[in-house]
Design a protein around this motif. Structure first.
Motif, PDB file in Angstrom:
ATOM      1  N   TYR A 153       0.835  -1.207   0.000  1.00 12.15           N
ATOM      2  CA  TYR A 153       0.000   0.000   0.000  1.00 12.15           C
ATOM      3  C   TYR A 153       0.868   1.254   0.000  1.00 12.15           C
ATOM      4  O   TYR A 153       1.916   1.299   0.640  1.00 12.15           O
ATOM      5  CB  TYR A 153      -0.894   0.015   1.241  1.00 12.15           C
ATOM      6  CG  TYR A 153      -1.764   1.257   1.384  1.00 12.15           C
ATOM      7  CD1 TYR A 153      -3.031   1.308   0.819  1.00 12.15           C
ATOM      8  CD2 TYR A 153      -1.308   2.364   2.078  1.00 12.15           C
ATOM      9  CE1 TYR A 153      -3.830   2.436   0.941  1.00 12.15           C
ATOM     10  CE2 TYR A 153      -2.096   3.502   2.206  1.00 12.15           C
ATOM     11  CZ  TYR A 153      -3.363   3.530   1.639  1.00 12.15           C
ATOM     12  OH  TYR A 153      -4.142   4.656   1.757  1.00 12.15           O
ATOM     13  N   ARG A 154       0.383   2.270  -0.709  1.00 15.30           N
ATOM     14  CA  ARG A 154       1.074   3.560  -0.709  1.00 15.30           C
ATOM     15  C   ARG A 154       0.052   4.688  -0.712  1.00 15.30           C
ATOM     16  O   ARG A 154      -0.906   4.665  -1.488  1.00 15.30           O
ATOM     17  CB  ARG A 154       1.981   3.688  -1.931  1.00 15.30           C
ATOM     18  CG  ARG A 154       2.929   4.883  -1.847  1.00 15.30           C
ATOM     19  CD  ARG A 154       4.075   4.742  -2.824  1.00 15.30           C
ATOM     20  NE  ARG A 154       5.158   5.649  -2.526  1.00 15.30           N
ATOM     21  CZ  ARG A 154       6.423   5.438  -2.827  1.00 15.30           C
ATOM     22  NH1 ARG A 154       6.774   4.325  -3.433  1.00 15.30           N
ATOM     23  NH2 ARG A 154       7.361   6.328  -2.541  1.00 15.30           N
ATOM     24  N   ARG A 155       0.243   5.629   0.163  1.00 18.21           N
ATOM     25  CA  ARG A 155      -0.626   6.803   0.233  1.00 18.21           C
ATOM     26  C   ARG A 155      -0.229   7.778  -0.865  1.00 18.21           C
ATOM     27  O   ARG A 155       0.957   8.021  -1.081  1.00 18.21           O
ATOM     28  CB  ARG A 155      -0.479   7.459   1.604  1.00 18.21           C
ATOM     29  CG  ARG A 155      -1.463   8.566   1.904  1.00 18.21           C
ATOM     30  CD  ARG A 155      -1.128   9.194   3.234  1.00 18.21           C
ATOM     31  NE  ARG A 155      -2.176  10.087   3.699  1.00 18.21           N
ATOM     32  CZ  ARG A 155      -2.007  10.984   4.655  1.00 18.21           C
ATOM     33  NH1 ARG A 155      -0.834  11.108   5.245  1.00 18.21           N
ATOM     34  NH2 ARG A 155      -3.011  11.743   5.039  1.00 18.21           N
ATOM     35  N   VAL A 156      -1.235   8.342  -1.543  1.00 16.32           N
ATOM     36  CA  VAL A 156      -0.982   9.233  -2.674  1.00 16.32           C
ATOM     37  C   VAL A 156      -1.772  10.526  -2.489  1.00 16.32           C
ATOM     38  O   VAL A 156      -2.960  10.492  -2.132  1.00 16.32           O
ATOM     39  CB  VAL A 156      -1.382   8.568  -4.011  1.00 16.32           C
ATOM     40  CG1 VAL A 156      -1.137   9.514  -5.171  1.00 16.32           C
ATOM     41  CG2 VAL A 156      -0.613   7.265  -4.218  1.00 16.32           C
ATOM     42  N   GLN A 157      -1.124  11.647  -2.743  1.00 16.84           N
ATOM     43  CA  GLN A 157      -1.803  12.939  -2.705  1.00 16.84           C
ATOM     44  C   GLN A 157      -2.322  13.251  -4.101  1.00 16.84           C
ATOM     45  O   GLN A 157      -1.552  13.544  -5.024  1.00 16.84           O
ATOM     46  CB  GLN A 157      -0.844  14.050  -2.246  1.00 16.84           C
ATOM     47  CG  GLN A 157      -1.502  15.401  -2.052  1.00 16.84           C
ATOM     48  CD  GLN A 157      -2.424  15.435  -0.848  1.00 16.84           C
ATOM     49  OE1 GLN A 157      -2.069  14.978   0.234  1.00 16.84           O
ATOM     50  NE2 GLN A 157      -3.622  15.972  -1.041  1.00 16.84           N
ATOM     51  N   ALA A 158      -3.640  13.159  -4.277  1.00 12.38           N
ATOM     52  CA  ALA A 158      -4.276  13.396  -5.566  1.00 12.38           C
ATOM     53  C   ALA A 158      -4.991  14.746  -5.550  1.00 12.38           C
ATOM     54  O   ALA A 158      -5.226  15.322  -4.483  1.00 12.38           O
ATOM     55  CB  ALA A 158      -5.269  12.278  -5.874  1.00 12.38           C
ATOM     56  N   PRO A 159      -5.353  15.286  -6.727  1.00  6.50           N
ATOM     57  CA  PRO A 159      -6.072  16.567  -6.777  1.00  6.50           C
ATOM     58  C   PRO A 159      -7.351  16.573  -5.947  1.00  6.50           C
ATOM     59  O   PRO A 159      -7.719  17.591  -5.362  1.00  6.50           O
ATOM     60  CB  PRO A 159      -6.378  16.725  -8.275  1.00  6.50           C
ATOM     61  CG  PRO A 159      -5.303  15.953  -8.963  1.00  6.50           C
ATOM     62  CD  PRO A 159      -5.021  14.786  -8.071  1.00  6.50           C
ATOM     63  N   ALA A 160      -8.018  15.417  -5.869  1.00 10.35           N
ATOM     64  CA  ALA A 160      -9.269  15.348  -5.115  1.00 10.35           C
ATOM     65  C   ALA A 160      -9.043  15.105  -3.628  1.00 10.35           C
ATOM     66  O   ALA A 160      -9.992  15.028  -2.858  1.00 10.35           O
ATOM     67  CB  ALA A 160     -10.149  14.242  -5.689  1.00 10.35           C
ATOM     68  N   GLY A 161      -7.784  14.979  -3.231  1.00  9.68           N
ATOM     69  CA  GLY A 161      -7.468  14.728  -1.828  1.00  9.68           C
ATOM     70  C   GLY A 161      -6.579  13.511  -1.679  1.00  9.68           C
ATOM     71  O   GLY A 161      -6.097  12.941  -2.660  1.00  9.68           O
ATOM     72  N   VAL A 162      -6.362  13.105  -0.428  1.00 11.66           N
ATOM     73  CA  VAL A 162      -5.500  11.959  -0.151  1.00 11.66           C
ATOM     74  C   VAL A 162      -6.216  10.672  -0.542  1.00 11.66           C
ATOM     75  O   VAL A 162      -7.391  10.469  -0.249  1.00 11.66           O
ATOM     76  CB  VAL A 162      -5.128  11.910   1.343  1.00 11.66           C
ATOM     77  CG1 VAL A 162      -4.327  10.648   1.647  1.00 11.66           C
ATOM     78  CG2 VAL A 162      -4.314  13.135   1.721  1.00 11.66           C
ATOM     79  N   THR A 163      -5.507   9.821  -1.241  1.00 14.02           N
ATOM     80  CA  THR A 163      -6.039   8.513  -1.610  1.00 14.02           C
ATOM     81  C   THR A 163      -4.928   7.483  -1.433  1.00 14.02           C
ATOM     82  O   THR A 163      -3.835   7.815  -0.978  1.00 14.02           O
ATOM     83  CB  THR A 163      -6.562   8.516  -3.066  1.00 14.02           C
ATOM     84  OG1 THR A 163      -7.158   7.250  -3.343  1.00 14.02           O
ATOM     85  CG2 THR A 163      -5.434   8.765  -4.060  1.00 14.02           C
ATOM     86  N   GLY A 164      -5.204   6.243  -1.755  1.00  9.50           N
ATOM     87  CA  GLY A 164      -4.201   5.205  -1.599  1.00  9.50           C
ATOM     88  C   GLY A 164      -4.231   4.219  -2.752  1.00  9.50           C
ATOM     89  O   GLY A 164      -5.274   4.025  -3.386  1.00  9.50           O
ATOM     90  N   ARG A 165      -3.091   3.618  -3.020  1.00 13.67           N
ATOM     91  CA  ARG A 165      -2.988   2.595  -4.051  1.00 13.67           C
ATOM     92  C   ARG A 165      -2.542   1.297  -3.405  1.00 13.67           C
ATOM     93  O   ARG A 165      -1.582   1.274  -2.637  1.00 13.67           O
ATOM     94  CB  ARG A 165      -1.994   3.016  -5.131  1.00 13.67           C
ATOM     95  CG  ARG A 165      -2.434   4.243  -5.941  1.00 13.67           C
ATOM     96  CD  ARG A 165      -1.366   4.668  -6.920  1.00 13.67           C
ATOM     97  NE  ARG A 165      -1.751   5.887  -7.638  1.00 13.67           N
ATOM     98  CZ  ARG A 165      -0.921   6.615  -8.373  1.00 13.67           C
ATOM     99  NH1 ARG A 165       0.354   6.232  -8.497  1.00 13.67           N
ATOM    100  NH2 ARG A 165      -1.339   7.709  -8.987  1.00 13.67           N
ATOM    101  N   ALA A 166      -3.270   0.235  -3.715  1.00 15.03           N
ATOM    102  CA  ALA A 166      -2.981  -1.061  -3.108  1.00 15.03           C
ATOM    103  C   ALA A 166      -2.805  -2.117  -4.188  1.00 15.03           C
ATOM    104  O   ALA A 166      -3.531  -2.128  -5.185  1.00 15.03           O
ATOM    105  CB  ALA A 166      -4.106  -1.463  -2.165  1.00 15.03           C
ATOM    106  N   ARG A 167      -1.839  -2.986  -3.961  1.00 12.91           N
ATOM    107  CA  ARG A 167      -1.609  -4.117  -4.872  1.00 12.91           C
ATOM    108  C   ARG A 167      -1.500  -5.384  -4.034  1.00 12.91           C
ATOM    109  O   ARG A 167      -0.773  -5.415  -3.030  1.00 12.91           O
ATOM    110  CB  ARG A 167      -0.323  -3.912  -5.668  1.00 12.91           C
ATOM    111  CG  ARG A 167       0.030  -5.082  -6.587  1.00 12.91           C
ATOM    112  CD  ARG A 167       1.219  -4.784  -7.486  1.00 12.91           C
ATOM    113  NE  ARG A 167       2.493  -4.710  -6.798  1.00 12.91           N
ATOM    114  CZ  ARG A 167       3.243  -5.774  -6.472  1.00 12.91           C
ATOM    115  NH1 ARG A 167       2.815  -6.992  -6.741  1.00 12.91           N
ATOM    116  NH2 ARG A 167       4.420  -5.605  -5.873  1.00 12.91           N
ATOM    117  N   GLU A 168      -2.230  -6.420  -4.432  1.00 12.43           N
ATOM    118  CA  GLU A 168      -2.183  -7.666  -3.678  1.00 12.43           C
ATOM    119  C   GLU A 168      -0.812  -8.325  -3.818  1.00 12.43           C
ATOM    120  O   GLU A 168      -0.217  -8.357  -4.901  1.00 12.43           O
ATOM    121  CB  GLU A 168      -3.255  -8.633  -4.165  1.00 12.43           C
ATOM    122  CG  GLU A 168      -3.260  -9.946  -3.393  1.00 12.43           C
ATOM    123  CD  GLU A 168      -4.303 -10.936  -3.863  1.00 12.43           C
ATOM    124  OE1 GLU A 168      -4.410 -12.013  -3.253  1.00 12.43           O
ATOM    125  OE2 GLU A 168      -5.004 -10.631  -4.862  1.00 12.43           O
TER     126      GLU A 168
END
Length: 316
Positions: A153-168
């Motif tokens: 998992y990695r937290r990402v700062q996107a234009p719409a706000g903080v989001t996250g990307r996850a890979r199994e």
């Protein structure tokens, strides 16, 4: 909105962070996996949308739960359902109890509102509750609970706000841990806040430490996918050393770490916020004898498989 017609039941898994807690808040990767225990939420028809908080929660926890519930309920139209909770996890131990609660509750609310409780929809609603619980969470806890998979998992700062990307992360070998509780823990906000102050005062120093944790996580992810449990365990041990360097460990946690290593753990570290106490995890190829030994010694503990092939009849 009409009341929910039938009893609704949903589960939210607890979680452990194998590597990368704290640094994940600053945008570095983490590896986290779901536990086989968590929180069960039940929904019954009601004249209003209401949460029946557990009697074991203290006054402050009850207020926070109700506030988080109201925030999520409003987003799905406040369906007429009474939600009761059955926690299987110890509170404030670093095992994602608030995220498990948020995920289980969100699944019931979505069903009561006539919406499919997909992993994505559940995670989106649970995120709203987690913000009430923790202010600025990384997102790893509720994502792990909603996905119910071992993830990178990695937290990402996107234009719409903080989001996250996850890979199994899939492993050809079982990845199993013993979870042992070591003393009471300080509130997460206090531990995270103190680290944030140190990071702001000495940014370059802490950036280097966080970067080292991030590289360890990358190495550990490769070890998981290769079935290299020894390599994963070594990465966990080094991560514990860095957590100590970040000022996040304590004598109670260190004692339990070394106790698990003395019992044959391939790697051991605390999981979650750390501080005065909380949960410590040990990576074992055969965890059951260790649980039996620790239980005889009076240690609260359990085993959980996070990834890899399971024996026939095991519950995923």
């Amino acid at each position: 909105m009409t009341p929910a017609k039938n009893p609704l039941v949903a589960f939210g898994a607890g979680k452990v962070i194998l590597l990368g807690e704290h640094s994940v808040v600053y945008g570095y990767p983490a590896i986290a996996g779901p536990l086989t225990i968590g929180v069960v939420a039940r929904g019954m028809p009601s004249r209003s949308c209401v949460l029946d908080v557990p009697v074991t929660a203290d006054a402050a926890q009850k207020r926070m739960m109700r506030k988080a519930f109201a925030r999520a309920a409003k987003l799905v139209g406040e369906p007429k359902v009474k939600v009761t909770l059955e926690p299987q996890l110890p509170l404030s131990a670093g095992l994602g109890s608030s995220a498990a609660l948020a995920v289980a509750t969100s699944r019931v609310l979505l069903q009561a509102a006539g919406q499919a409780p997909t992993a994505k929809a559940t995670a989106r609603l649970a995120w709203e509750m987690e913000q009430e619980f923790h202010g600025t969470p990384s997102g790893v806890d509720h994502t792990t609970s909603a996905e119910e998979k071992l993830i990178l998992y990695r937290r990402v700062q996107a234009p719409a706000g903080v989001t996250g990307r996850a890979r199994e992360l899939k492993s050809p070998r079982p990845v199993s841990v013993v979870v042992a509780l070591a003393a009471a823990r300080s509130p997460t906000k206090l531990t995270v806040g103190a680290l944030r102050e140190r990071q702001a005062r000495w940014p370059e120093r802490y950036k280097r430490l966080f970067g080292q944790v991030g590289r360890l996580v990358t190495d550990a992810a490769k070890a998981v996918e290769a079935g290299d449990l020894e390599g994963l365990g070594d990465a966990m041990n080094v991560n514990q050393g860095l957590l100590n360097a970040l000022g996040l460990s304590s004598p109670a946690l260190e004692d339990m770490v070394f106790r698990l290593r003395s019992l044959g753990a391939l790697g051991a570290k605390f999981t979650g916020a750390g501080g005065d106490g909380g949960a410590v995890i040990g990576l074992f190829s055969e965890p059951e004898p260790v649980v039996a030994r620790l239980t005889r010694d009076g240690v609260r503990c359990f085993a959980s498989q996070l990834a890899g092939p399971r024996a026939q009849g095991d519950i995923p």
